[in-house]
Structures are given as C-alpha cells and as structure tokens.
Design a protein around this motif. Structure first.
Motif, PDB file in Angstrom:
ATOM      1  N   ASP A  86       0.825  -1.206   0.000  1.00 31.90           N
ATOM      2  CA  ASP A  86       0.000   0.000   0.000  1.00 31.90           C
ATOM      3  C   ASP A  86       0.862   1.260   0.000  1.00 31.90           C
ATOM      4  OD1 ASP A  86      -2.247  -1.563  -0.020  1.00 31.90           O
ATOM      5  OD2 ASP A  86      -2.596  -1.416   2.151  1.00 31.90           O
ATOM      6  N   THR A  87       1.947   1.225   0.718  1.00 29.20           N
ATOM      7  CA  THR A  87       2.852   2.381   0.783  1.00 29.20           C
ATOM      8  C   THR A  87       3.413   2.678  -0.595  1.00 29.20           C
ATOM      9  OG1 THR A  87       3.455   1.838   3.065  1.00 29.20           O
ATOM     10  CG2 THR A  87       4.959   3.274   1.855  1.00 29.20           C
ATOM     11  N   TYR A  88       3.903   1.656  -1.271  1.00 25.37           N
ATOM     12  CA  TYR A  88       4.488   1.863  -2.597  1.00 25.37           C
ATOM     13  C   TYR A  88       3.431   2.348  -3.597  1.00 25.37           C
ATOM     14  CZ  TYR A  88       7.620   1.276  -6.538  1.00 25.37           C
ATOM     15  OH  TYR A  88       8.396   1.516  -7.649  1.00 25.37           O
ATOM     16  N   SER A  89       2.214   1.823  -3.503  1.00 27.26           N
ATOM     17  CA  SER A  89       1.132   2.266  -4.392  1.00 27.26           C
ATOM     18  C   SER A  89       0.826   3.746  -4.193  1.00 27.26           C
ATOM     19  CB  SER A  89      -0.144   1.462  -4.128  1.00 27.26           C
ATOM     20  OG  SER A  89       0.077   0.118  -4.419  1.00 27.26           O
ATOM     21  N   ASN A  90       0.791   4.204  -2.941  1.00 29.27           N
ATOM     22  CA  ASN A  90       0.544   5.626  -2.657  1.00 29.27           C
ATOM     23  C   ASN A  90       1.663   6.509  -3.193  1.00 29.27           C
ATOM     24  OD1 ASN A  90      -1.835   4.968  -1.373  1.00 29.27           O
ATOM     25  ND2 ASN A  90      -0.948   5.032   0.677  1.00 29.27           N
ATOM     26  N   ILE A  91       2.891   6.048  -3.072  1.00 38.11           N
ATOM     27  CA  ILE A  91       4.034   6.818  -3.564  1.00 38.11           C
ATOM     28  C   ILE A  91       3.985   6.940  -5.086  1.00 38.11           C
ATOM     29  CG2 ILE A  91       6.556   6.769  -3.825  1.00 38.11           C
ATOM     30  CD1 ILE A  91       6.660   5.617  -0.943  1.00 38.11           C
ATOM     31  N   VAL A  92       3.725   5.833  -5.769  1.00 37.40           N
ATOM     32  CA  VAL A  92       3.642   5.846  -7.233  1.00 37.40           C
ATOM     33  C   VAL A  92       2.498   6.741  -7.700  1.00 37.40           C
ATOM     34  CG1 VAL A  92       3.143   4.410  -9.249  1.00 37.40           C
ATOM     35  CG2 VAL A  92       4.793   3.631  -7.558  1.00 37.40           C
ATOM     36  N   ASN A 110      10.177   6.690   7.612  1.00 38.22           N
ATOM     37  CA  ASN A 110       9.890   7.530   6.458  1.00 38.22           C
ATOM     38  C   ASN A 110      10.540   6.873   5.254  1.00 38.22           C
ATOM     39  OD1 ASN A 110       8.545   9.619   7.859  1.00 38.22           O
ATOM     40  ND2 ASN A 110      10.486  10.503   8.458  1.00 38.22           N
ATOM     41  N   TYR A 111      10.100   7.264   4.079  1.00 41.03           N
ATOM     42  CA  TYR A 111      10.714   6.800   2.837  1.00 41.03           C
ATOM     43  C   TYR A 111      11.138   8.015   2.038  1.00 41.03           C
ATOM     44  CZ  TYR A 111       8.867   2.297   4.142  1.00 41.03           C
ATOM     45  OH  TYR A 111       8.602   1.135   4.824  1.00 41.03           O
ATOM     46  N   GLU A 112      12.386   8.009   1.595  1.00 42.81           N
ATOM     47  CA  GLU A 112      12.921   9.123   0.814  1.00 42.81           C
ATOM     48  C   GLU A 112      13.289   8.609  -0.569  1.00 42.81           C
ATOM     49  OE1 GLU A 112      15.775  12.194   2.476  1.00 42.81           O
ATOM     50  OE2 GLU A 112      17.077  11.093   1.104  1.00 42.81           O
ATOM     51  N   ASP A 138       3.061   5.379   5.534  1.00 45.70           N
ATOM     52  CA  ASP A 138       1.911   4.958   4.730  1.00 45.70           C
ATOM     53  C   ASP A 138       2.012   5.417   3.282  1.00 45.70           C
ATOM     54  OD1 ASP A 138       0.653   3.723   6.933  1.00 45.70           O
ATOM     55  OD2 ASP A 138      -0.137   5.674   7.591  1.00 45.70           O
ATOM     56  N   GLY A 139       3.080   6.122   2.927  1.00 47.91           N
ATOM     57  CA  GLY A 139       3.248   6.602   1.561  1.00 47.91           C
ATOM     58  C   GLY A 139       2.629   7.956   1.310  1.00 47.91           C
ATOM     59  N   ASN A 140       2.280   8.675   2.368  1.00 49.12           N
ATOM     60  CA  ASN A 140       1.722  10.023   2.231  1.00 49.12           C
ATOM     61  C   ASN A 140       2.851  11.036   2.085  1.00 49.12           C
ATOM     62  OD1 ASN A 140      -0.980   9.101   2.630  1.00 49.12           O
ATOM     63  ND2 ASN A 140      -0.521   8.970   4.816  1.00 49.12           N
TER      64      ASN A 140
END
Length: 192
Positions: free
Chosen positions: A101-107, A150-152, A173-175
């Motif tokens: 879900d996180t990766y989908s939100n980022i994309v 966090n994801y950068e 969560d990819g926000n």
C-alpha cells in the motif's frame, strides 16, 4: 491600499515557494573533516562494517554530515547535524522492500506530480526524534518496518520547465511530507 495587498501577496507567495524547495548539495570529505563525536557514536553502535565514506551535505538552511557504510550486504547512511547529533539513519532499498500500500501511494503521488519521472534511489529512513540512540541503531540495523519510518526517494522528474532532481519524503503509509530540489553532483574535486 492596493500596494499593501500586492506586497503582502508577494511576500506570502515567495515564502511558500521558498519553503517547498531547498537546494541541496552533497560532497565527499576526509575522515578528519567529519565530526569526531559523530565517528565515536558510529563506532559505539556499529562495531563492524565495511567501506565507510564521509560526506558533507549543505542546503539553503543547514549543514549536515553523512557517513555511508556497508553492513550485512546493505548500504546505510547515518546523518548528523553540525553538533554531532544524530538526525536519521537511512537504508538503500528496492521497490520489493516497501509495504504494498505504501508503494502504491508513492507511485500515485509521482504520477500526479510529474509528466515523466525516473526513480534514482529509494531509502528507508529511521528518524532520530522518536527513540534513544541505542533503539534507533538497533531498529535500523535490524531493518525493521515501523510506523515511524519515512521513505525518501531521489527522483529525476519532468514538470513544465524540464527535468530536475528531487528528494521527496513520504511517511510510513506513503503520504507526501516534503520535497527538495537537488543540485547536480559537485565534481570540483574527487577523493579516491
């Protein structure tokens, strides 16, 4: 009266535009130029590692120091501020390392923001403000997926004016959290 309103609008627009984009540059430095207290922290919490390199990172607001090292087949970046206080620990990751879900939100964010883009780097980030130094290092070097991560992403993205490099920060969560424009790599000097 019209002049005051125009001036206030100009100040607000320039403030918001400036706060969204921070120009950042990273260049390699010698171990002797890296804060000694930060090196001591690294050797205390990470006794065995391979290939450590030291960097100084400057942007429009701050200066920080980053030690990049390899441990257990993973690449880590340990970032400190000027006072040798730990800011975060980052791990280079691949798309398969993200929760789905996180990766989908980022994309989805990237598709909505850029005409075209290419992801250059992906990092999982453990911020330092959450726990004690010992716990942060333990979590990072066990590569745990936590709700505080966090994801950068470093992205070459095309908007209306052409391609630029961006550092984009997302929560667990990819926000979307933050975006910075990166300057090109500094090749003024090369350290071997």
């Amino acid at each position: 009266m019209q002049l005051k309103i125009t001036f206030a609008a100009f100040i607000l627009c320039s403030h918001f535009g400036y706060s969204q984009y921070k120009y950042e540059r990273e260049h390699r430095i010698l171990k002797s130029q890296f804060p000694a207290e930060a090196i001591s922290t690294i050797t205390t919490y990470v006794p065995t590692f391979k290939r450590i390199k030291f960097y100084k990172e400057t942007d429009s607001l701050k200066i920080s120091y980053v030690a990049k090292l390899k441990k257990d087949k993973l690449w880590y970046g340990i970032e400190f501020d000027k006072e040798s206080t730990l800011k975060n620990i980052e791990i280079l990751i691949k798309p398969t390392d993200f929760p789905n879900d996180t990766y989908s939100n980022i994309v989805e964010y990237l598709n909505n923001t850029f005409y075209k883009y290419k992801i250059k780097k992906m990092k999982q980030q453990y911020p330092s403000s959450i726990d004690s130094l010992e716990k942060i290092f333990k979590n990072a070097f066990q590569n745990l997926i936590l709700s505080t991560n966090n994801y950068e992403l470093v992205v070459a993205g095309r908007k209306k004016k052409g391609y630029l490099d961006y550092e984009i920060l997302f929560d667990a969560d990819g926000n979307f959290k933050q975006i910075k424009t990166s300057l090109p790599t500094n090749y003024d000097h090369v350290l071997y």
